[in-house]
Design an enzyme around this catalytic site. Sequence first.
Site, mmCIF file in Angstrom:
data_model
loop_
_atom_site.group_PDB
_atom_site.id
_atom_site.type_symbol
_atom_site.label_atom_id
_atom_site.label_comp_id
_atom_site.label_asym_id
_atom_site.label_seq_id
_atom_site.Cartn_x
_atom_site.Cartn_y
_atom_site.Cartn_z
ATOM 1 N N MET A 45 4.324 22.025 -15.662
ATOM 2 C CA MET A 45 4.693 23.352 -16.275
ATOM 3 C C MET A 45 4.982 24.269 -15.114
ATOM 4 O O MET A 45 5.430 24.805 -15.334
ATOM 5 C CB MET A 45 2.676 23.821 -16.894
ATOM 6 C CG MET A 45 2.908 22.028 -17.926
ATOM 7 S SD MET A 45 1.593 22.711 -18.697
ATOM 8 C CE MET A 45 -0.072 23.459 -17.819
ATOM 9 N N GLY A 46 5.679 23.443 -14.297
ATOM 10 C CA GLY A 46 6.426 24.592 -13.562
ATOM 11 C C GLY A 46 5.642 25.218 -12.730
ATOM 12 O O GLY A 46 4.414 24.948 -12.165
ATOM 13 N N LEU A 48 6.352 25.883 -9.189
ATOM 14 C CA LEU A 48 5.768 24.506 -8.798
ATOM 15 C C LEU A 48 5.348 25.206 -7.466
ATOM 16 O O LEU A 48 6.000 26.419 -6.679
ATOM 17 C CB LEU A 48 7.353 23.909 -8.257
ATOM 18 C CG LEU A 48 7.990 23.456 -9.758
ATOM 19 C CD1 LEU A 48 9.547 23.117 -9.397
ATOM 20 C CD2 LEU A 48 7.091 22.050 -10.767
ATOM 21 N N HIS A 52 3.732 19.617 -6.180
ATOM 22 C CA HIS A 52 4.902 19.319 -7.074
ATOM 23 C C HIS A 52 5.620 18.952 -6.550
ATOM 24 O O HIS A 52 6.332 16.811 -6.947
ATOM 25 C CB HIS A 52 5.066 20.581 -8.176
ATOM 26 C CG HIS A 52 4.165 20.700 -8.982
ATOM 27 N ND1 HIS A 52 4.026 22.476 -8.769
ATOM 28 C CD2 HIS A 52 3.913 20.650 -9.558
ATOM 29 C CE1 HIS A 52 3.140 22.544 -9.390
ATOM 30 N NE2 HIS A 52 2.881 21.511 -10.596
ATOM 31 N N GLN A 76 -2.163 22.140 -25.055
ATOM 32 C CA GLN A 76 -2.836 21.959 -23.947
ATOM 33 C C GLN A 76 -3.957 22.976 -23.886
ATOM 34 O O GLN A 76 -4.660 22.486 -22.761
ATOM 35 C CB GLN A 76 -2.252 21.428 -22.411
ATOM 36 C CG GLN A 76 -1.686 21.518 -21.915
ATOM 37 C CD GLN A 76 -0.809 20.696 -20.716
ATOM 38 O OE1 GLN A 76 0.140 19.769 -21.350
ATOM 39 N NE2 GLN A 76 -2.047 20.772 -19.587
ATOM 40 N N SER A 202 -2.228 25.180 -6.542
ATOM 41 C CA SER A 202 -2.219 25.068 -8.025
ATOM 42 C C SER A 202 -1.474 25.794 -8.118
ATOM 43 O O SER A 202 -1.438 27.341 -7.579
ATOM 44 C CB SER A 202 -3.564 24.982 -8.693
ATOM 45 O OG SER A 202 -4.217 26.002 -9.801
ATOM 46 N N ARG A 204 -1.739 28.127 -10.651
ATOM 47 C CA ARG A 204 -3.338 29.324 -10.570
ATOM 48 C C ARG A 204 -3.362 29.996 -10.021
ATOM 49 O O ARG A 204 -4.154 30.576 -9.756
ATOM 50 C CB ARG A 204 -4.205 28.648 -11.790
ATOM 51 C CG ARG A 204 -3.773 28.420 -12.870
ATOM 52 C CD ARG A 204 -5.704 28.133 -13.810
ATOM 53 N NE ARG A 204 -5.267 27.777 -15.451
ATOM 54 C CZ ARG A 204 -4.271 25.931 -15.668
ATOM 55 N NH1 ARG A 204 -4.597 24.972 -14.342
ATOM 56 N NH2 ARG A 204 -4.301 25.803 -17.089
HETATM 57 O O1 PAF Z 1 -0.945 17.725 -14.753
HETATM 58 C C1 PAF Z 1 0.633 18.951 -15.434
HETATM 59 O O2 PAF Z 1 0.903 20.122 -14.985
HETATM 60 C C2 PAF Z 1 0.386 18.845 -17.115
HETATM 61 O O3 PAF Z 1 -0.847 18.406 -17.774
HETATM 62 C C3 PAF Z 1 1.557 18.770 -17.585
HETATM 63 C C4 PAF Z 1 1.213 16.084 -17.091
HETATM 64 C C5 PAF Z 1 2.980 18.156 -16.862
HETATM 65 C C6 PAF Z 1 1.537 18.065 -19.345
HETATM 66 O O4 PAF Z 1 2.169 19.081 -19.746
#
Ligand code: PAF
Length: 301
Positions: A45-46, A48, A52, A76, A202, A204
């Site tokens: 979800m960027g 990064l 990641h 989500q 994370s 966040r």
């Molecule tokens: O883990 C994440 O970043 C998200 O839940 C994912 C797997 C990219 C789905 O949007």
Amino acid sequence: MNIIFTYFHHRFLSKMKLFETIRATREHIDFLTNQHLTIGFVPTMGALHQGHLSLVQRAVQENNRVAVSIFVNPIQFNNPSDLENYPRNLEADLKLLEPLLSDDDFIFAPTVTEMYPKAETRLFDFGSIAEVMEGRYRPGHFNGVGVVVNKLLRIVEPAAAYFGEKDFQQLAIIRQLATMEQLPVKIIPCPIIREPDGLAMSSRNVRLTPDHRQAAPLIFQTLLDAAKRTGTDSPDQLKQYIGATLNQTKLLEVEYVEFSDEVTLESVQNWTTSRNIRCFIAVQAGDVRLIDNIRISVPAK
Ligand code: PAF
């Protein structure tokens, strides 16, 4: 309309492909598969971070070409303010990816309407693994993850897809999704990457206030302390210990802490119930919700 950007970080180095449409992405994937090249996929979800990037590095090592998706998936998020405040910075993400990716690797960064041209109605039944922990505290979250990951895997058709173990329950859901949907992809779990002070990386974390950021490493420290006490304390005693230690700071508020089997995610009442136990935790740190987990080794009696 197909929009294909080639991102030049600077004059001499590699060109990364950045696609915004499914059509442009599919054209490139057909070009790769016509040459029998395998694709390793890292959905994100960027915003990064090194966590990641460790997935991308692994995908680069194990596949001929690599795809990274960057899409903040609105369906989500159970909490609208979490969606609104989720960090987004495509330029910074591209700069981080550029040294890792080569010319035929690509980034798929679609818009919300590209992914959801009409309202999404699909409901998955993941069974009991979706009902505990994150599933209980974030209603609808795993359905939204299932919908988007299913779409992404069908668009990219990777040989392997890489997911971090910080979202351990998400990993279990995605494994189940791949089985239920008969998707020919290997789901590869990758270890949690931590800050030097132990805080699990994370996206966040950048939203933590300085005080909450300072308090947050206590989460992992307390899990480590608890993991050392399995010879003397029961799962319930350790749950109480973890809750009391973290809540003491006033900056952290434990939402749940569970000792559960790694496969069924069922909570364990004693150390002999399962051979593969993990401790899972969710903590509210001001406005930011943090999750973490740690594998528990139980001393042989
Ligand atoms: O883990 C994440 O970043 C998200 O839940 C994912 C797997 C990219 C789905 O949007």
